[in-house]
Scaffold this active site. Structure first.
Site, PDB file in Angstrom:
ATOM      1  N   PHE A  13     -25.767  95.327 -53.012  1.00  0.00           N
ATOM      2  CA  PHE A  13     -24.444  95.062 -53.568  1.00  0.00           C
ATOM      3  C   PHE A  13     -23.684  94.099 -52.661  1.00  0.00           C
ATOM      4  O   PHE A  13     -24.066  93.874 -51.519  1.00  0.00           O
ATOM      5  CB  PHE A  13     -23.680  96.370 -53.781  1.00  0.00           C
ATOM      6  CG  PHE A  13     -24.357  97.234 -54.818  1.00  0.00           C
ATOM      7  CD1 PHE A  13     -24.145  96.998 -56.173  1.00  0.00           C
ATOM      8  CD2 PHE A  13     -25.238  98.226 -54.447  1.00  0.00           C
ATOM      9  CE1 PHE A  13     -24.790  97.752 -57.138  1.00  0.00           C
ATOM     10  CE2 PHE A  13     -25.890  98.980 -55.409  1.00  0.00           C
ATOM     11  CZ  PHE A  13     -25.671  98.752 -56.751  1.00  0.00           C
ATOM     12  N   CYS A  14     -22.646  93.531 -53.196  1.00  0.00           N
ATOM     13  CA  CYS A  14     -21.837  92.526 -52.526  1.00  0.00           C
ATOM     14  C   CYS A  14     -21.583  92.922 -51.075  1.00  0.00           C
ATOM     15  O   CYS A  14     -21.212  94.076 -50.833  1.00  0.00           O
ATOM     16  CB  CYS A  14     -20.517  92.368 -53.288  1.00  0.00           C
ATOM     17  SG  CYS A  14     -19.492  91.024 -52.687  1.00  0.00           S
ATOM     18  N   PRO A  15     -21.826  92.030 -50.162  1.00  0.00           N
ATOM     19  CA  PRO A  15     -22.145  90.610 -50.301  1.00  0.00           C
ATOM     20  C   PRO A  15     -23.630  90.277 -50.168  1.00  0.00           C
ATOM     21  O   PRO A  15     -23.995  89.115 -50.077  1.00  0.00           O
ATOM     22  CB  PRO A  15     -21.362  89.992 -49.130  1.00  0.00           C
ATOM     23  CG  PRO A  15     -21.525  91.011 -48.037  1.00  0.00           C
ATOM     24  CD  PRO A  15     -21.468  92.356 -48.756  1.00  0.00           C
TER      25      PRO A  15
END
Length: 80
Positions: A13-15
């Site tokens: 998941f981000c980033p």
């Protein structure tokens, strides 16, 4: 859409999908297309923004429904 190289970022998941994309695209030659596969919906906004920032070209984006949930595929052409 056809890609020269595929990068699997499922479960990240981000980033992380963007960080992994940034590292992987350095391995490609000019004009090659990188397919980034993700289950993070944030990639729909993050990848276009990253391409704008880095100068690489977003050539496509696809969305699929898989048994495990939504899968997002972005296609980035190395331009520099």
């Amino acid at each position: 859409m056809q890609a020269d190289v595929k990068l699997d970022t499922l479960g990240y998941f981000c980033p992380m999908p963007i960080i992994l994309t940034s590292k992987k695209i350095k391995e490609l030659t000019l004009g090659q297309v990188l397919e980034v596969v993700s289950d993070d919906e944030g990639i729909k906004k993050d990848m276009p923004a990253w391409c704008d920032t880095t100068g690489h070209q977003l050539v496509g984006m696809e969305e699929e429904q898989a048994a495990s949930g939504r899968i997002y595929k972005t296609f980035v052409k190395k331009t520099k």
